[in-house]
Design an enzyme around this catalytic site. Sequence first.
Site, mmCIF file in Angstrom:
data_model
loop_
_atom_site.group_PDB
_atom_site.id
_atom_site.type_symbol
_atom_site.label_atom_id
_atom_site.label_comp_id
_atom_site.label_asym_id
_atom_site.label_seq_id
_atom_site.Cartn_x
_atom_site.Cartn_y
_atom_site.Cartn_z
ATOM 1 N N ASP A 229 1.223 -1.286 -0.346
ATOM 2 C CA ASP A 229 0.420 -0.108 0.183
ATOM 3 C C ASP A 229 0.695 1.426 -0.063
ATOM 4 O O ASP A 229 1.849 1.460 0.626
ATOM 5 C CB ASP A 229 -0.646 0.026 1.310
ATOM 6 C CG ASP A 229 -2.103 1.114 1.302
ATOM 7 O OD1 ASP A 229 -1.913 1.487 -0.220
ATOM 8 O OD2 ASP A 229 -2.595 1.458 2.426
ATOM 9 N N HIS A 230 0.268 2.303 -0.904
ATOM 10 C CA HIS A 230 1.648 3.716 -0.691
ATOM 11 C C HIS A 230 2.918 3.964 -1.058
ATOM 12 O O HIS A 230 3.571 4.232 0.234
ATOM 13 C CB HIS A 230 0.722 4.521 0.370
ATOM 14 C CG HIS A 230 -0.530 4.516 0.148
ATOM 15 N ND1 HIS A 230 -1.112 5.797 -0.653
ATOM 16 C CD2 HIS A 230 -1.785 4.968 0.655
ATOM 17 C CE1 HIS A 230 -2.332 6.208 -0.474
ATOM 18 N NE2 HIS A 230 -2.648 4.856 0.356
ATOM 19 N N HIS B 36 -7.590 10.131 4.236
ATOM 20 C CA HIS B 36 -7.606 8.681 4.993
ATOM 21 C C HIS B 36 -7.688 9.431 6.316
ATOM 22 O O HIS B 36 -7.836 10.631 7.429
ATOM 23 C CB HIS B 36 -5.818 8.249 5.304
ATOM 24 C CG HIS B 36 -5.477 8.019 3.648
ATOM 25 N ND1 HIS B 36 -4.784 8.674 2.319
ATOM 26 C CD2 HIS B 36 -5.328 6.720 3.229
ATOM 27 C CE1 HIS B 36 -3.964 7.803 2.004
ATOM 28 N NE2 HIS B 36 -5.198 6.809 1.562
ATOM 29 N N HIS C 45 -9.443 5.054 -2.087
ATOM 30 C CA HIS C 45 -8.343 4.636 -1.215
ATOM 31 C C HIS C 45 -9.327 6.081 0.023
ATOM 32 O O HIS C 45 -10.609 6.285 -0.243
ATOM 33 C CB HIS C 45 -7.234 5.765 -1.290
ATOM 34 C CG HIS C 45 -6.796 4.566 -1.520
ATOM 35 N ND1 HIS C 45 -5.191 4.611 -1.503
ATOM 36 C CD2 HIS C 45 -5.894 4.003 -2.778
ATOM 37 C CE1 HIS C 45 -4.333 3.325 -1.199
ATOM 38 N NE2 HIS C 45 -5.290 3.555 -2.646
ATOM 39 N N SER D 212 -11.667 4.792 2.018
ATOM 40 C CA SER D 212 -12.988 4.009 1.667
ATOM 41 C C SER D 212 -13.287 4.245 3.229
ATOM 42 O O SER D 212 -14.448 2.970 3.951
ATOM 43 C CB SER D 212 -12.805 3.738 0.635
ATOM 44 O OG SER D 212 -12.906 4.020 0.104
ATOM 45 N N SER D 213 -13.126 3.964 4.308
ATOM 46 C CA SER D 213 -13.594 3.774 5.335
ATOM 47 C C SER D 213 -14.795 4.496 6.086
ATOM 48 O O SER D 213 -14.570 5.379 5.191
ATOM 49 C CB SER D 213 -12.726 3.925 6.734
ATOM 50 O OG SER D 213 -12.026 2.962 7.009
ATOM 51 N N ASP E 271 -9.178 0.493 6.388
ATOM 52 C CA ASP E 271 -8.218 0.916 7.388
ATOM 53 C C ASP E 271 -9.155 1.037 8.547
ATOM 54 O O ASP E 271 -8.989 0.264 9.413
ATOM 55 C CB ASP E 271 -7.110 1.177 7.227
ATOM 56 C CG ASP E 271 -5.664 0.688 8.446
ATOM 57 O OD1 ASP E 271 -6.398 0.039 9.186
ATOM 58 O OD2 ASP E 271 -4.355 0.710 7.676
HETATM 59 P P1 13P Z 1 -9.100 4.819 5.397
HETATM 60 O O1 13P Z 1 -8.121 5.779 6.439
HETATM 61 O O2 13P Z 1 -10.449 4.943 5.503
HETATM 62 O O3 13P Z 1 -9.367 3.689 6.233
HETATM 63 O O4 13P Z 1 -8.167 4.441 4.002
HETATM 64 C C1 13P Z 1 -7.506 3.509 3.895
HETATM 65 C C2 13P Z 1 -6.329 3.943 2.559
HETATM 66 O O5 13P Z 1 -6.436 4.403 1.719
HETATM 67 C C3 13P Z 1 -5.800 2.847 2.650
HETATM 68 O O6 13P Z 1 -4.493 2.808 1.728
HETATM 69 O O1 G3H Z 2 -2.585 3.965 3.324
HETATM 70 C C1 G3H Z 2 -2.858 4.014 4.619
HETATM 71 C C2 G3H Z 2 -3.797 3.419 5.704
HETATM 72 O O2 G3H Z 2 -4.356 3.688 6.573
HETATM 73 C C3 G3H Z 2 -2.207 2.672 6.008
HETATM 74 O O3 G3H Z 2 -1.503 3.718 7.559
HETATM 75 O O4 G3H Z 2 0.834 4.362 7.178
HETATM 76 O O5 G3H Z 2 -0.506 4.314 8.938
HETATM 77 O O6 G3H Z 2 -0.210 1.896 8.200
HETATM 78 P P1 G3H Z 2 -0.306 3.435 8.503
HETATM 79 ZN ZN ZN Z 3 -4.592 4.748 0.795
#
Ligand code: 13P
Ligand code: G3H
Ligand code: ZN
Length: 349
Positions: A83-84, A189, A223, A225-226, A268
């Site tokens: 991720d990212h 996020h 992204h 998308s919580s 997340d």
């Molecule tokens: P949330 O913070 O909305 O759960 O997003 C997670 C996310 O985009 C991780 O890459």
């Molecule tokens: O990109 C966002 C995700 O929620 C991951 O978060 O970098 O704190 O692990 P994090």
């Molecule tokens: Zn993200």
Amino acid sequence: MPLVSMRQLLDEAAKGGYGVGAFNVNDMEQIQAIMMAAKETKSPVIVQASRGARQFAEDLYLFRLIQAAAELNPDIPIAMHQDHGNSFETCKSAIALGYTSVMMDGSLKEDGKTPSSFEENVDVTRRVVDYAHERGVTVEGEIGVLGGVEDGHGAGGSGLDHITDPDQAVEFAERTGVDALAIAIGTSHGAYKFTKKPDGSVLKMDVLIAIHKRLPNTHLVMHGSSSVPKDLQDIVNQYGGKLKETWGVPVEEIQLGIRNGVRKINVDTDNRLAITGAIRKVLWTQPEKFDPRDYMKPAREAMKKVVAARMTEFGQAGHAGDYKPIAITDIAKGYADGSLTTQPLVAAK
Ligand code: 13P
Ligand code: G3H
Ligand code: ZN
């Protein structure tokens, strides 16, 4: 089942007209929660680790746990995704470990904070695509920038600061050959996305639909998308937490996205809230407890419940047995001989 290509998983989701949740993990309990939910709902799944997660858990621990999940759940297709990723090197190291998919987030510079130029983004993403595809690994790119900062990652500001321009999305997809395209439509996020239930002035589903119209076969990624449900906020606050009032992305908006090309949905924060609420509850109501299993077990169960609900809502439930995994070496051949297309279908304006 061996870990599968995320490209295969998303191509199948497109055929079936459903979305696939991509859930972040940092530890064994989170991986178990996802697998419990996937098993219960018979869902294919994307498990993803941020740079922070890889650092926290140490690469090898985390990757071996994913391999254990795959071995223990032979009927469930699992894609393991970075991720990212902030640089070519981050993506390369994930591929070296055995991740079957990487996100090259070139929307920000390598510091993970400063928005990059379009040309910089195209350049680094294209380099990752060439390297990853040669090895059968899927690539997600991002055009436009999300709001907020998580663990030092993010440009900050509101989700409305860098909404994706549909023309740029087309050019980016054409010039990079990415398998999946993350777009910025007003989400951020973390827990603090919107100050009230979002409407079209802050959550730009119209932009998503416009991009899907131009790129009808491109797998779009949402992204941030919580949904940040009120009941999960309330549990945290009931047992001593201090969350401020906030709104996330309503599930029905995500479902609208899925009807318009969204195939991967990143979640997340909802799981973080579920875990924290469950742990707080045990420690607050039973202060005599000190065995971590007494609070980690309910925490794992609370996350499983959220993940299972999302799997059902996104439509991936019931699809685990639809297909057999294609070996990653054959996926690499598919990219090389052109049977796996990397040029998007572009519709006229
Ligand atoms: P949330 O913070 O909305 O759960 O997003 C997670 C996310 O985009 C991780 O890459
Ligand atoms: O990109 C966002 C995700 O929620 C991951 O978060 O970098 O704190 O692990 P994090
Ligand atoms: Zn993200």
